[in-house]
Write an enzyme that holds these catalytic residues in place. Sequence first.
Site, PDB file in Angstrom:
ATOM      1  N   SER A 114       0.824  -1.207   0.000  1.00 17.85           N
ATOM      2  CA  SER A 114       0.000   0.000   0.000  1.00 17.85           C
ATOM      3  C   SER A 114       0.855   1.253   0.000  1.00 17.85           C
ATOM      4  CB  SER A 114      -0.916   0.005   1.232  1.00 17.85           C
ATOM      5  OG  SER A 114      -1.558   1.256   1.388  1.00 17.85           O
ATOM      6  N   TYR A 171      -2.295  -0.225  10.139  1.00 19.02           N
ATOM      7  CA  TYR A 171      -2.443  -0.789   8.798  1.00 19.02           C
ATOM      8  C   TYR A 171      -1.146  -0.608   8.005  1.00 19.02           C
ATOM      9  CZ  TYR A 171      -3.768  -0.958   3.876  1.00 19.02           C
ATOM     10  OH  TYR A 171      -3.809  -1.233   2.536  1.00 19.02           O
TER      11      TYR A 171
END
Length: 331
Positions: free
Chosen positions: A129, A154
């Site tokens: 990501s 995350y």
Amino acid sequence: MTILVTGAAGFLGMHVAKRLLQRGEKVVGVDNMDAYYSLELKEARLAELEEDANFTFHYLDIGDSQAAGAVFALYPDLEGIVHMAAQVGVGHSLANPQAFLNTNISGMFVLLEECRKLKHLKNVVYGSSSAVYGGNRKVPFSETDQANQPRSIYAASKRADELLAAAYANITQVPMTGLRLFAVYGPWGRPDMFFYAFAEAIVAKRPIRVYNNGDFRRDFTYVDDAVHAIVAALDNPIRRPDGIAADAFIPHQIVNIGNDKSNSLSEFIAELEKALGIPAIIENEPMKKDDLRDTYADIALARREYGFEPKTPLSEGVPRFVDWFKRFHRL
């Protein structure tokens, strides 16, 4: 080829599996059908895939080593893996950090351990990501930029995945590529993603909260463009360059997958309004202090390695999403 796709009932996993099936591959899909968002949506994605006789599905929590071992044992001839299974969302990671440890980190570890047993495995591609860039202030974001200041659980879990993959690529000498994905949108998206949530609010005539009147730019990447890159990464495993000794080479790389032609959020909202035929009710909020006004990816490496060229402008991608949104919700 027989290819394993984890997170096959998810947004990107479903699109990748479908693209592979369309070109005649045998696809084994796994997913734990986590209830973080609509199971109806996940089941509908699976139904799309199950129309193809070359698709096989297993319910699997990738963090469960015993269950994963049993599934992998059924497919000793696996040649490729696309690992898209993950817990997602910055806010969700704050509310339920244990889930991110179990799926994103333990799940990656379990997958990589299973890779050690496969004799015919040619390549592993996994989803990372743009969140890993964290506190980086330089734009465009480049793969050579530091990624050691994650700003969410995350982001930290995704960076941990990259480090684990680099270690296992060295141990196994199986090529592995982590794709740092930037703001992917499109049909079959998740309800917690901004574009889906905005569409639902606009249709319901509820206000949407927008920072700085939408006057900031992001790397909106249409899902078909992202999937093209993911499949190209699978087809093109990293190879040792000439002149580098075998014992000095780790077959692992990180590649940005985004759109280096950023758009403002206000432009995205305008396309949503146009496609839905309904004006948005906007509640303006000030920009967060540590947010960048403009973020986008340096995709020179993806261009060189995969011939990647994002082709879908907002004026095409947003209406395609809205067409699907209306069909799915019977509007």
